[in-house]
Design an enzyme around this catalytic site. Sequence first.
Site, PDB file in Angstrom:
ATOM      1  N   ASP A  63       0.814  -1.213   0.000  1.00 25.74           N
ATOM      2  CA  ASP A  63       0.000   0.000   0.000  1.00 25.74           C
ATOM      3  C   ASP A  63       0.849   1.266   0.000  1.00 25.74           C
ATOM      4  O   ASP A  63       2.076   1.211   0.171  1.00 25.74           O
ATOM      5  CB  ASP A  63      -0.969  -0.003   1.203  1.00 25.74           C
ATOM      6  CG  ASP A  63      -0.297  -0.465   2.498  1.00 25.74           C
ATOM      7  OD1 ASP A  63       0.943  -0.391   2.596  1.00 25.74           O
ATOM      8  OD2 ASP A  63      -1.019  -0.897   3.411  1.00 25.74           O
ATOM      9  N   ASP A 132      -7.648  -2.929  14.204  1.00 29.58           N
ATOM     10  CA  ASP A 132      -9.022  -3.274  13.794  1.00 29.58           C
ATOM     11  C   ASP A 132      -9.062  -4.499  12.880  1.00 29.58           C
ATOM     12  O   ASP A 132     -10.081  -4.806  12.287  1.00 29.58           O
ATOM     13  CB  ASP A 132      -9.667  -2.069  13.092  1.00 29.58           C
ATOM     14  CG  ASP A 132      -8.872  -1.612  11.864  1.00 29.58           C
ATOM     15  OD1 ASP A 132      -7.878  -2.287  11.488  1.00 29.58           O
ATOM     16  OD2 ASP A 132      -9.244  -0.577  11.275  1.00 29.58           O
ATOM     17  N   HIS A 134      -7.232  -4.862  10.093  1.00 27.11           N
ATOM     18  CA  HIS A 134      -6.948  -4.635   8.665  1.00 27.11           C
ATOM     19  C   HIS A 134      -5.647  -5.315   8.238  1.00 27.11           C
ATOM     20  O   HIS A 134      -4.729  -5.486   9.031  1.00 27.11           O
ATOM     21  CB  HIS A 134      -6.972  -3.136   8.308  1.00 27.11           C
ATOM     22  CG  HIS A 134      -5.840  -2.316   8.816  1.00 27.11           C
ATOM     23  ND1 HIS A 134      -5.986  -1.026   9.255  1.00 27.11           N
ATOM     24  CD2 HIS A 134      -4.510  -2.581   8.946  1.00 27.11           C
ATOM     25  CE1 HIS A 134      -4.817  -0.545   9.606  1.00 27.11           C
ATOM     26  NE2 HIS A 134      -3.900  -1.462   9.436  1.00 27.11           N
ATOM     27  N   GLU A 139      -9.601  -1.965   5.358  1.00 25.81           N
ATOM     28  CA  GLU A 139     -10.248  -1.690   6.642  1.00 25.81           C
ATOM     29  C   GLU A 139     -11.480  -2.580   6.812  1.00 25.81           C
ATOM     30  O   GLU A 139     -11.953  -3.196   5.841  1.00 25.81           O
ATOM     31  CB  GLU A 139     -10.646  -0.211   6.702  1.00 25.81           C
ATOM     32  CG  GLU A 139      -9.466   0.762   6.586  1.00 25.81           C
ATOM     33  CD  GLU A 139      -8.635   0.875   7.866  1.00 25.81           C
ATOM     34  OE1 GLU A 139      -8.582  -0.095   8.655  1.00 25.81           O
ATOM     35  OE2 GLU A 139      -8.016   1.943   8.079  1.00 25.81           O
TER      36      GLU A 139
HETATM   37  P1  PGA Z   1       2.026  -1.421  12.716  1.00 26.09           P
HETATM   38  O1  PGA Z   1       0.839  -1.422  11.641  1.00 26.09           O
HETATM   39  O2  PGA Z   1       2.981  -2.453  12.227  1.00 26.09           O
HETATM   40  O3  PGA Z   1       2.599  -0.048  12.639  1.00 26.09           O
HETATM   41  O4  PGA Z   1       1.404  -1.760  14.012  1.00 26.09           O
HETATM   42  C1  PGA Z   1       0.325  -2.625  11.191  1.00 26.09           C
HETATM   43  C2  PGA Z   1      -0.775  -2.349  10.186  1.00 26.09           C
HETATM   44  O5  PGA Z   1      -1.436  -1.309  10.302  1.00 26.09           O
HETATM   45  O6  PGA Z   1      -0.967  -3.186   9.291  1.00 26.09           O
END
Ligand code: PGA
Length: 256
Positions: A63, A132, A134, A139
């Site tokens: 992404d 959450d 994702h 999302e």
């Molecule tokens: P993080 O994010 O590794 O910064 O916790 C993970 C994500 O949002 O996929």
Amino acid sequence: MEIIIQPDAEAATSVAARLIARLLSEKPNAVIGLATGSTPLRLYQELVGMKLDWRQVTTFNLDEYVGISPQHPQSYHSFMWDNLFGHINISVKNVNIPDGLANDIPGFCASYERKIIAAGGIDLQVLGIGTDGHIGFNEPTSSLSSRTRIKTLTPQTRKDNARFFGSEAEVPHHCLTMGIGTIMEARQILLLAFGAGKAKAIAEAVEGPITARNPASILQMHPVTKVCLDPAAASKLELQEYYRWVYEHKPVWQQL
Ligand code: PGA
């Protein structure tokens, strides 16, 4: 799903790094899907230290934020070059990261999908997980068969990511992300999660129902998914003792 709970994040990362090293030794021209965020940082440090040969490897990142240039310090382009690509012998032409400044976003997303197919598909996809549930920036309630497209970040994700920007107001509202259908086509998936903040999302993804409410739960349908956890991220799993037992009693040929 294979749930690998290690004594700490370092050990869980090291399992993931060894899996990637093994893939590159078996298939020097592997296609690897990569993630950003705090979770894979240690993995990238470890891979750099392993001095693997990346000359024939192709990568696709999950992404990128919409509306910020590749040179922006918080772009995922900058993240990947600062933390991995700038320290390994990968060829620039084999690096693929969504273009957050694309004028024709649907056209760009369709071409990203075509490029993945032309490269032979993704052999191994590295994933983090959001609080959450994702994966990529898919999302909750994202279609479980979605393809690469534009998504709107949830207020929670913008809050979670504000720590990387000067303030929450600076976090973009939109992103381009591989879809869940795109991710599910990877031959192997390696999901990493560390810390108590991820425990609920992990428990729902691994032991809850398959639901777009927790996009990572679709990985229950993926035939080769490994989930590397530290004890805090595993702390809400009902069957954690069973997963530990399984890992400790693996037949030798299945061990790393
Ligand atoms: P993080 O994010 O590794 O910064 O916790 C993970 C994500 O949002 O996929």
